[in-house]
Design an enzyme around this catalytic site. Structure first.
Site, PDB file in Angstrom:
ATOM      1  N   ALA A  29      49.198  43.824  42.755  1.00  0.00           N
ATOM      2  CA  ALA A  29      48.167  44.293  43.661  1.00  0.00           C
ATOM      3  C   ALA A  29      46.982  43.726  43.500  1.00  0.00           C
ATOM      4  CB  ALA A  29      48.214  45.795  43.456  1.00  0.00           C
ATOM      5  N   ALA A  30      46.911  43.435  42.160  1.00  0.00           N
ATOM      6  CA  ALA A  30      45.684  42.563  41.523  1.00  0.00           C
ATOM      7  C   ALA A  30      45.747  41.062  42.181  1.00  0.00           C
ATOM      8  CB  ALA A  30      45.520  42.587  40.087  1.00  0.00           C
ATOM      9  N   ALA A  73      55.152  45.138  34.600  1.00  0.00           N
ATOM     10  CA  ALA A  73      54.905  45.864  33.297  1.00  0.00           C
ATOM     11  C   ALA A  73      54.230  47.240  33.547  1.00  0.00           C
ATOM     12  CB  ALA A  73      54.303  45.035  32.361  1.00  0.00           C
ATOM     13  N   GLY A  74      54.063  47.662  34.839  1.00  0.00           N
ATOM     14  CA  GLY A  74      53.570  48.844  35.291  1.00  0.00           C
ATOM     15  C   GLY A  74      51.978  48.721  35.316  1.00  0.00           C
ATOM     16  N   LEU A  75      51.350  47.488  35.264  1.00  0.00           N
ATOM     17  CA  LEU A  75      49.781  47.116  35.141  1.00  0.00           C
ATOM     18  C   LEU A  75      49.133  46.846  36.466  1.00  0.00           C
ATOM     19  CD1 LEU A  75      49.504  45.845  31.454  1.00  0.00           C
ATOM     20  CD2 LEU A  75      49.137  48.173  32.269  1.00  0.00           C
ATOM     21  N   GLY A  76      50.159  46.611  37.583  1.00  0.00           N
ATOM     22  CA  GLY A  76      49.507  46.497  38.903  1.00  0.00           C
ATOM     23  C   GLY A  76      49.311  44.947  39.028  1.00  0.00           C
ATOM     24  N   SER A  77      49.900  44.086  38.396  1.00  0.00           N
ATOM     25  CA  SER A  77      49.809  42.612  38.644  1.00  0.00           C
ATOM     26  C   SER A  77      50.030  42.133  40.200  1.00  0.00           C
ATOM     27  CB  SER A  77      50.684  41.852  37.720  1.00  0.00           C
ATOM     28  OG  SER A  77      51.546  41.267  38.400  1.00  0.00           O
ATOM     29  N   PRO A 133      50.334  41.145  32.861  1.00  0.00           N
ATOM     30  CA  PRO A 133      51.837  41.097  32.446  1.00  0.00           C
ATOM     31  C   PRO A 133      52.627  41.267  33.886  1.00  0.00           C
ATOM     32  CG  PRO A 133      51.200  42.507  30.892  1.00  0.00           C
ATOM     33  CD  PRO A 133      49.782  42.130  31.545  1.00  0.00           C
ATOM     34  N   ASP A 177      47.975  51.611  43.577  1.00  0.00           N
ATOM     35  CA  ASP A 177      47.898  50.615  42.806  1.00  0.00           C
ATOM     36  C   ASP A 177      46.731  49.878  43.578  1.00  0.00           C
ATOM     37  OD1 ASP A 177      49.777  51.400  41.182  1.00  0.00           O
ATOM     38  OD2 ASP A 177      50.897  49.247  41.197  1.00  0.00           O
TER      39      ASP A 177
HETATM   40  C1  MEV Z   1      53.393  52.587  40.248  1.00  0.00           C
HETATM   41  O1  MEV Z   1      52.194  51.874  39.563  1.00  0.00           O
HETATM   42  C2  MEV Z   1      53.332  53.714  40.429  1.00  0.00           C
HETATM   43  C3  MEV Z   1      54.570  54.272  41.183  1.00  0.00           C
HETATM   44  O2  MEV Z   1      54.070  55.778  41.389  1.00  0.00           O
HETATM   45  C4  MEV Z   1      54.774  53.862  42.689  1.00  0.00           C
HETATM   46  C5  MEV Z   1      53.789  54.006  43.573  1.00  0.00           C
HETATM   47  O3  MEV Z   1      52.889  54.873  43.485  1.00  0.00           O
HETATM   48  O4  MEV Z   1      53.704  53.255  44.650  1.00  0.00           O
HETATM   49  C6  MEV Z   1      55.779  54.358  40.362  1.00  0.00           C
END
Ligand code: MEV
Length: 319
Positions: free
Chosen positions: A110-111, A104-108, A101, A152
């Site tokens: 970077a992946a 959503a904080g799942l690294g889309s 997603p 990430d």
């Molecule tokens: C993002 O996955 C994590 C954060 O700490 C940002 C980062 O590390 O670049 C919020």
């Protein structure tokens, strides 16, 4: 020439998001249940230098030329052209798909970058080593949010649990691949609220600039929790991790990056029997994680759905 395909996993931050941007350590693990994929196919019927991009998930179909130079996909591609020093670019189509997603904080982000960099460099006959893949993906991360820690791209490139410390210059940080003495189960719950990391990272930066010492303390306390968590993981002391997650969540609330939806899911997970729970990634939306007994993971996942989660993933953390 056969089509070349490469994929990269999603990720969750177990401990230490945001503080990691300010030099504290953080721990992240890959999430293999969701992946981004890039497939590069030759188009000998087209002139040299013709590069077409297809990303159906985001409704994108465009030639490379037509994309703005600061588009993340175009930056990943031009990074590979530069790194491989290729002078005659064969005509090609790059197709990108992803089950991770977005926002959503799942690294889309970077992946997707890692998958493109791997598939394209191999297609050009010069597969890049992991270290360089991660550095190129880091360059693209800078577009997604101005001051990425680099965690990430690192965890997604190496596909192993990492203990990560950003270097002062912010370039490829220091990575320790540490030992997970005993596997443990993490339940990921999606709040369904998209939240671009750039926004929360920017807000934390403004708050840090305004309230310096308070935020410095929050970051330092987070770093101490991360180090305790690393010790617990290396010693197989899984019981210690739950309370550490809860403490980390309290600090993230104080940093202002939680939300009503995330707080609600964190509470629901704890009530349903999780050992501990916290938001994961940028916060304000996106995903939360809970440390859960393997046997009751599905039950706790159902409780999260009843509490409003739009999706759940159960993943095992191991070496
Ligand atoms: C993002 O996955 C994590 C954060 O700490 C940002 C980062 O590390 O670049 C919020």
């Amino acid at each position: 020439m056969p089509a070349i395909s490469a994929s990269a996993p999603g990720k969750v931050i177990l401990f230490g998001e945001h503080a990691v941007v300010y030099g504290q350590p953080a721990i992240a693990v890959p999430v293999n249940q969701v992946r981004a994929r890039a497939i590069v196919s030759a188009r000998p019927d087209r002139p040299r230098g013709w590069v077409s991009l297809q990303a159906p998930d985001i409704g994108l179909e465009s030639s490379l030329e037509e994309l703005p130079a600061d588009n993340p996909l175009s930056l990943a591609i031009s990074g590979v052209f530069k790194a491989t020093n290729i002078s005659r670019i064969p005509a090609m189509v790059i197709r990108i798909t992803s089950t991770i997603p977005i926002a959503a904080g799942l690294g889309s982000g970077a992946a997707v970058s890692v998958a493109i960099i791997r598939a394209l460099s191999e297609f050009l006959g010069q597969p890049l080593p992991d270290e360089q893949v991660s550095i190129l993906a880091y360059e693209v991360e800078k577009l997604h949010h101005g001051t990425p820690s680099g965690i990430d791209n690192t965890v997604i490139t190496y596909e192993k649990p990492v203990y990560y410390v950003r270097t002062p210059e912010g370039e490829a940080g220091q990575v320790d691949r540490f030992n997970v003495a005993k596997p443990f189960t993490i339940l990921i719950g999606d709040s369904g609220v998209p939240s671009p990391t750039a926004v929360t990272v920017g807000d934390v930066r403004s708050a840090w600039q305004e309230k310096g010492i308070l935020y410095e303390r929050l970051f330092a306390s987070t770093g101490a929790i991360v180090n305790q968590a690393r010790g617990a993981i290396e010693n197989g002391d899984i019981a210690a991790l739950g309370p550490l997650m809860d403490e980390n969540q309290d600090l993230l609330v104080k940093m202002g990056v939680s939300s009503a939806e995330l707080d609600h899911l964190v509470r629901a997970a704890r009530q349903a029997g999780a050992y501990g729970a916290k938001l994961s990634g940028g916060g304000r939306g996106g995903n939360m994680i809970a440390l859960v007994p393997r046997e009751t993971a599905e039950q706790i996942a159902d409780a999260l759905i009843s509490a409003g989660a739009t999706n759940t993933i159960v993943t095992e953390v191991k070496n």
